[in-house]
Design a protein around this motif. Structure first.
Motif, short mmCIF file in Angstrom:
data_model
loop_
_atom_site.label_atom_id
_atom_site.label_comp_id
_atom_site.label_asym_id
_atom_site.label_seq_id
_atom_site.Cartn_x
_atom_site.Cartn_y
_atom_site.Cartn_z
N VAL A 77 50.26 36.76 37.50
CA VAL A 77 49.38 37.42 38.45
C VAL A 77 47.98 36.87 38.24
O VAL A 77 47.27 37.30 37.34
N PRO A 78 47.57 35.90 39.05
CA PRO A 78 46.26 35.29 38.84
C PRO A 78 45.14 36.24 39.27
O PRO A 78 45.34 37.12 40.09
N PHE A 79 43.96 36.05 38.69
CA PHE A 79 42.79 36.76 39.17
C PHE A 79 41.60 35.83 39.11
O PHE A 79 41.59 34.85 38.38
N LEU A 80 40.60 36.14 39.92
CA LEU A 80 39.45 35.28 40.08
C LEU A 80 38.26 35.80 39.29
O LEU A 80 38.20 36.98 38.94
N PRO A 81 37.29 34.93 39.01
CA PRO A 81 36.08 35.40 38.35
C PRO A 81 35.41 36.50 39.20
O PRO A 81 35.51 36.50 40.43
N PHE A 82 34.77 37.44 38.55
CA PHE A 82 34.07 38.50 39.26
C PHE A 82 32.91 38.99 38.41
O PHE A 82 32.81 38.67 37.23
N LYS A 83 32.04 39.77 39.03
CA LYS A 83 30.88 40.35 38.36
C LYS A 83 30.82 41.82 38.73
O LYS A 83 31.14 42.21 39.85
N SER A 84 30.41 42.66 37.78
CA SER A 84 30.19 44.08 38.05
C SER A 84 28.80 44.44 37.60
O SER A 84 28.34 44.00 36.54
N ASP A 85 28.12 45.21 38.39
CA ASP A 85 26.76 45.64 38.09
C ASP A 85 26.72 47.16 38.12
O ASP A 85 27.28 47.78 39.03
N ALA A 86 26.05 47.77 37.16
CA ALA A 86 26.03 49.24 37.04
C ALA A 86 25.48 49.92 38.30
O ALA A 86 25.91 51.02 38.63
N LYS A 87 24.58 49.26 39.01
CA LYS A 87 24.02 49.91 40.20
C LYS A 87 24.93 49.80 41.41
O LYS A 87 24.78 50.56 42.37
N ASP A 88 25.90 48.89 41.39
CA ASP A 88 26.78 48.69 42.53
C ASP A 88 28.23 49.13 42.30
O ASP A 88 28.97 49.36 43.25
N ALA A 89 28.65 49.23 41.05
CA ALA A 89 30.04 49.62 40.75
C ALA A 89 30.26 51.06 41.21
O ALA A 89 29.35 51.89 41.15
N PRO A 90 31.48 51.40 41.64
CA PRO A 90 31.76 52.76 42.09
C PRO A 90 31.57 53.78 40.96
O PRO A 90 32.00 53.54 39.83
N ALA A 91 30.91 54.89 41.29
CA ALA A 91 30.63 55.94 40.31
C ALA A 91 31.34 57.22 40.72
O ALA A 91 31.43 57.54 41.91
N TYR A 92 31.81 57.97 39.71
CA TYR A 92 32.60 59.18 39.96
C TYR A 92 32.16 60.29 39.01
O TYR A 92 31.66 60.03 37.92
N VAL A 101 33.18 52.80 37.25
CA VAL A 101 34.35 51.93 37.09
C VAL A 101 33.92 50.49 37.39
O VAL A 101 33.73 50.11 38.53
N HIS A 102 33.74 49.74 36.31
CA HIS A 102 33.28 48.35 36.44
C HIS A 102 34.41 47.39 36.76
O HIS A 102 34.22 46.45 37.53
N VAL A 103 35.56 47.57 36.13
CA VAL A 103 36.65 46.61 36.26
C VAL A 103 37.95 47.39 36.43
O VAL A 103 38.27 48.25 35.61
N THR A 104 38.69 47.08 37.49
CA THR A 104 39.98 47.72 37.73
C THR A 104 41.12 46.75 37.45
O THR A 104 40.92 45.53 37.39
N GLY A 105 42.29 47.31 37.32
CA GLY A 105 43.48 46.48 37.14
C GLY A 105 43.72 45.56 38.32
O GLY A 105 44.25 44.46 38.15
N GLU A 106 43.30 45.98 39.50
CA GLU A 106 43.45 45.12 40.67
C GLU A 106 42.64 43.83 40.51
O GLU A 106 43.09 42.75 40.90
N GLN A 107 41.48 43.93 39.86
CA GLN A 107 40.63 42.76 39.65
C GLN A 107 41.17 41.84 38.56
O GLN A 107 40.86 40.65 38.55
N THR A 108 41.94 42.38 37.61
CA THR A 108 42.37 41.61 36.44
C THR A 108 43.86 41.33 36.40
O THR A 108 44.39 40.94 35.36
N GLY A 109 44.54 41.56 37.49
CA GLY A 109 45.99 41.37 37.49
C GLY A 109 46.69 42.34 36.54
O GLY A 109 47.73 42.04 35.98
N GLY A 110 46.06 43.51 36.32
CA GLY A 110 46.65 44.53 35.46
C GLY A 110 46.39 44.35 33.97
O GLY A 110 46.84 45.14 33.16
N ARG A 111 45.64 43.33 33.59
CA ARG A 111 45.44 43.03 32.17
C ARG A 111 44.57 44.06 31.44
O ARG A 111 44.84 44.43 30.32
N TYR A 112 43.46 44.47 32.07
CA TYR A 112 42.55 45.41 31.41
C TYR A 112 41.68 46.09 32.46
O TYR A 112 41.62 45.65 33.61
N SER A 113 41.00 47.16 32.05
CA SER A 113 39.98 47.80 32.87
C SER A 113 38.81 48.18 31.97
O SER A 113 38.96 48.32 30.76
#
Length: 174
Positions: A5-20, A29-41
């Motif tokens: 399950v390949p995944f592409l480079p990405f960037k997360s920023d505290a002011k733009d990442a979804p907050a709950y 939530v900076h990094v989801t499994g969808e972004q990493t092919g399920g490897r980590y969050s």
């Protein structure tokens, strides 16, 4: 070798990442499994003094805490890990653990989960944060449907549930 399950480079920023908001915690939530092919969050947390869950288990993922500010005590089995700013603590999967924020100041933590999945419990059980601040006190009752669902799903479970701690057979035969 090619990843399944390949995944592409990405960037997360505290002011733009979804907050709950859930319970008394601001979760970013900076990094989801969808972004990493399920490897980590990766999830950033802001927690007030005294905040922390009851004993629980993540049956299928490892968890690590990196403390940016404040202090927390993580109880893992019979060990107590006091984590202050600049400390990292590890909780192996399928291990009963709990933690409490012990500093007067807000505890600011990065949580890492491998494999990913816990991120979906946060997204599914919380509500979008109205601001990047701690939620109002008493926002979620401990017996509310979203809190009950949060603490009783595939990714997290109360330690006293019979199915929560998986029995691992260590068979050394080859």
């Amino acid at each position: 070798m090619t990843d399944a399950v390949p995944f592409l480079p990405f960037k997360s920023d505290a002011k733009d990442a979804p907050a709950y908001w859930l319970l008394d915690v601001l979760w970013i939530v900076h990094v989801t499994g969808e972004q990493t092919g399920g490897r980590y969050s990766v999830i950033e947390q802001y927690m007030p003094e005294g905040s922390g869950p009851p004993p629980h288990v993540h049956p299928f993922e490892d968890e690590a805490f990196y403390v940016l500010a404040g202090e927390m005590t993580v109880n893992v089995g019979t060990q107590s890990l006091v984590l202050g700013a600049g400390s990292i603590g590890n909780v192996p999967r399928n291990t009963v653990h709990s933690f409490k924020v012990t500093s007067k100041e807000v505890c600011h933590v990065l949580n890492f989960y491998t494999p990913a999945g816990f991120d979906q419990a946060i997204i599914g059980c919380s509500r979008p944060a109205e601001s990047r601040t701690l939620p109002p006190k008493g926002l979620d009752a401990h017996d509310s449907p979203q809190v009950i669902q949060f603490f009783n799903n595939y990714w997290i479970a109360p330690a006293d549930l019979p199915w929560a701690v998986q029995k691992v057979r260590l068979d050394r035969r080859v």
